[in-house]
Design a protein around this motif. Sequence first.
Motif, short mmCIF file in Angstrom:
data_model
loop_
_atom_site.label_atom_id
_atom_site.label_comp_id
_atom_site.label_asym_id
_atom_site.label_seq_id
_atom_site.Cartn_x
_atom_site.Cartn_y
_atom_site.Cartn_z
N ALA A 43 -33.58 -6.56 7.46
CA ALA A 43 -34.38 -5.96 6.49
C ALA A 43 -33.68 -6.19 5.27
O ALA A 43 -34.49 -6.25 4.17
CB ALA A 43 -34.87 -4.45 6.80
N ASP A 44 -32.33 -6.00 5.01
CA ASP A 44 -31.61 -5.85 3.99
C ASP A 44 -31.61 -7.34 3.43
O ASP A 44 -31.97 -7.66 2.15
CB ASP A 44 -30.10 -5.69 4.07
CG ASP A 44 -29.53 -5.64 2.77
OD1 ASP A 44 -29.80 -4.64 2.02
OD2 ASP A 44 -28.66 -6.63 2.71
N SER A 46 -34.14 -9.48 3.74
CA SER A 46 -35.32 -9.85 3.27
C SER A 46 -35.84 -9.04 2.14
O SER A 46 -36.88 -9.10 1.54
CB SER A 46 -36.46 -9.69 4.43
OG SER A 46 -36.46 -8.46 4.73
N ASP A 48 -36.49 -5.66 2.06
CA ASP A 48 -37.39 -4.71 2.60
C ASP A 48 -36.74 -3.34 2.41
O ASP A 48 -36.12 -2.83 3.37
CB ASP A 48 -37.87 -5.15 3.98
CG ASP A 48 -39.25 -4.02 4.20
OD1 ASP A 48 -39.17 -3.02 3.66
OD2 ASP A 48 -39.88 -4.61 5.09
N LYS A 51 -37.87 -0.72 5.28
CA LYS A 51 -37.21 -1.00 6.74
C LYS A 51 -35.49 -0.55 6.52
O LYS A 51 -35.27 -0.38 7.75
CB LYS A 51 -37.58 -2.27 7.05
CG LYS A 51 -39.15 -2.65 7.26
CD LYS A 51 -39.63 -1.92 8.41
CE LYS A 51 -40.87 -2.32 8.90
NZ LYS A 51 -41.59 -1.61 9.88
N SER A 76 -31.22 1.37 -1.09
CA SER A 76 -32.61 1.05 -0.72
C SER A 76 -33.39 2.66 -1.23
O SER A 76 -34.45 2.60 -1.84
CB SER A 76 -32.87 1.14 0.83
OG SER A 76 -32.27 -0.34 1.15
N THR A 279 -32.21 -6.63 -7.86
CA THR A 279 -32.31 -5.18 -7.21
C THR A 279 -31.00 -4.48 -7.97
O THR A 279 -31.09 -3.45 -8.20
CB THR A 279 -31.39 -5.72 -5.99
OG1 THR A 279 -32.44 -6.50 -5.07
CG2 THR A 279 -31.28 -4.32 -5.17
N ARG A 311 -42.15 -7.30 -3.77
CA ARG A 311 -42.48 -5.99 -3.18
C ARG A 311 -43.76 -5.53 -3.78
O ARG A 311 -43.70 -4.65 -4.64
CB ARG A 311 -41.36 -5.07 -3.09
CG ARG A 311 -39.93 -5.51 -2.57
CD ARG A 311 -39.67 -6.41 -1.50
NE ARG A 311 -40.31 -5.72 -0.47
CZ ARG A 311 -40.46 -6.18 0.75
NH1 ARG A 311 -40.19 -7.63 0.88
NH2 ARG A 311 -41.04 -5.52 1.92
N ASP A 313 -46.40 -4.17 -2.69
CA ASP A 313 -46.90 -2.74 -2.65
C ASP A 313 -46.33 -1.77 -3.38
O ASP A 313 -46.73 -0.70 -3.94
CB ASP A 313 -47.29 -2.58 -1.16
CG ASP A 313 -48.06 -3.21 -0.37
OD1 ASP A 313 -49.08 -4.02 -0.85
OD2 ASP A 313 -47.87 -3.24 0.86
N SER A 343 -51.21 -10.55 -5.10
CA SER A 343 -51.18 -10.58 -3.53
C SER A 343 -52.57 -10.68 -2.80
O SER A 343 -52.53 -10.22 -1.66
CB SER A 343 -50.37 -9.12 -3.36
OG SER A 343 -51.26 -7.98 -3.92
#
Length: 573
Positions: A43-44, A46, A48, A51, A76, A279, A311, A313, A343
């Motif tokens: 998850a990291d 990607s 996400d 997650k 995160s 990030t 990201r 959403d 999207s």
Amino acid sequence: MPLRFSASRQLVAAMAAAIYLSGFTPLMAQANAAGPYLAARQADLSGDFAKVVEYGTRALVENPDRADVLEGLVVSHTALGEVDKALPYAHRLASINPDNQLAGLVLLGDALASEKWAEAIALLESGISVAGVVDQMITAWANLGQGQMSQALEVFDALSQDPNSRSFAQFQKALALAHVGDFEGAASILGGDQGALQLNRGGILAYAQVLSQLDRHADALELLKANASPLVDPEVDDIIARLEAGEVLPFTGITSPNDGVAELFFAVAESRSVDSDPTIALIFSRLAEHLNPKNATATLLSARLLEQLERHDLAVEAYGRVPKDSLLYQEAALGRTDVLRRSEKFDEAIEELSALADAYPETLRFRVALGDTLMQLDRFKEARAAYDQAIAEFSEDLPGQWATYFQRAIALSKLDEWPAAEADFRKALELSPDEPNVLNYLGYTYVERQENLDEALDMIERAVAARPDSGYIVDSLGWVFFRLGRYDEAVEQMERAVELIPVDPILNDHLGDTYWAVGRQREAEFQWSRALSFVTDDTDLEEMNPDRVRRKLEVGLDVVLEEEGAPPLNAAE
């Protein structure tokens, strides 16, 4: 009328070179890692964040002191805008590794947000660092929070001696002076009496408020209008209306020392967004939001950074957090609908844009964005109507309007309304004579219509000169040479176009035709076969008809042209 943005490049360069987050690394796999750990690591990798939180929390059950997992959770939660939830992990990580800069940064941000000035200064003195210059400015604002204005000014004045930090230190000093009511001192700095400053949009608005506090309304109006651009900016329009009505503007640029630190974190985030992992920039923008939750500018930056990270959403959610009563709401709403469109949530985007266009008829960008969204769905008639409504409200010709006329021209051409389409293409070129997209599209259309070929060649050559590495524009040049019967020149350009975009079916089909025209039939058949192999659901089947290509493979281009009633190849010379 929004204000043109111009950042302090010296400060950006200094921050970009100095800011670091040692220990901020992805979760590292271990040979005996458990399922949640591996899932958190994936998850990291990607990006996400949700997650990472889900699986990282489970991974800590087995080993609560795993520093890499703790670090992933701090990153995160902060990236999700959940600084409060990041704090327990930051404390734990700092207890394991006191030198961890990421943990220290989050703890520093929270100490400042809680107005624990002494604790914030102690963290900086312990080695927690954003960047040398920024650390000192944070200390100055913490001094101000403790009521020590003279110490704060000493820091700003010392930093002003360095040419790399002078302009930003002076700006921060001006904000501090205005915050304590010294508007004369703030105006002297912002007006350039102590050295020229390059103010960004927020700086110009703060300066206008300072001038208003000094009853210099005419100067404030002149400042705003001198830095205006053609785009709609409700916040600036509102300020101008209030000034013209004689209202004294309150100074809201800085309402607390935390606002000053939030401005610093925002500047760091903005500088890092240009040349580093988004990030890292997102962490700083989230901390800016944490320090000043009402700072819609920081929220917008967070949303844009989430867009960069794909990201979508989370970006939609971030844009949606700007309240309707904010003067930046319209910008946020436009950003939100743009993310929905990219999207592929087209129905939601169209519904929201339609409502926004009706609610804010003076903001023509909503109508234009609605038209652009409908164009993506090939709903040309509806798109044309949206562009019609926007263009009808244009009160004067402005260079930036070329794109709206251009898009309506495309819609009209798809609707077989060529005279109207041609007029819009011409209008777009009148507004922006050297715009490569318009030159290429109109020139290529003339080639396809077998009209104005000499002018088409001139247009496309100008477009290629402006964008020599655009495969589609180079293809247009090759295609006009083909139509003019200049086949050798056509081959040269078509080969270059396919080098630039190797898997485009239309370009490969065109190259096949040019090879056939110069007698290289086997190579032509190879290119036609390649063209068929590259057809996807997104291919424009009007431009690249697979059945026609298959027919060329069966009987050759000459026979296909004869069957279509088109002139033979040698007739083009």
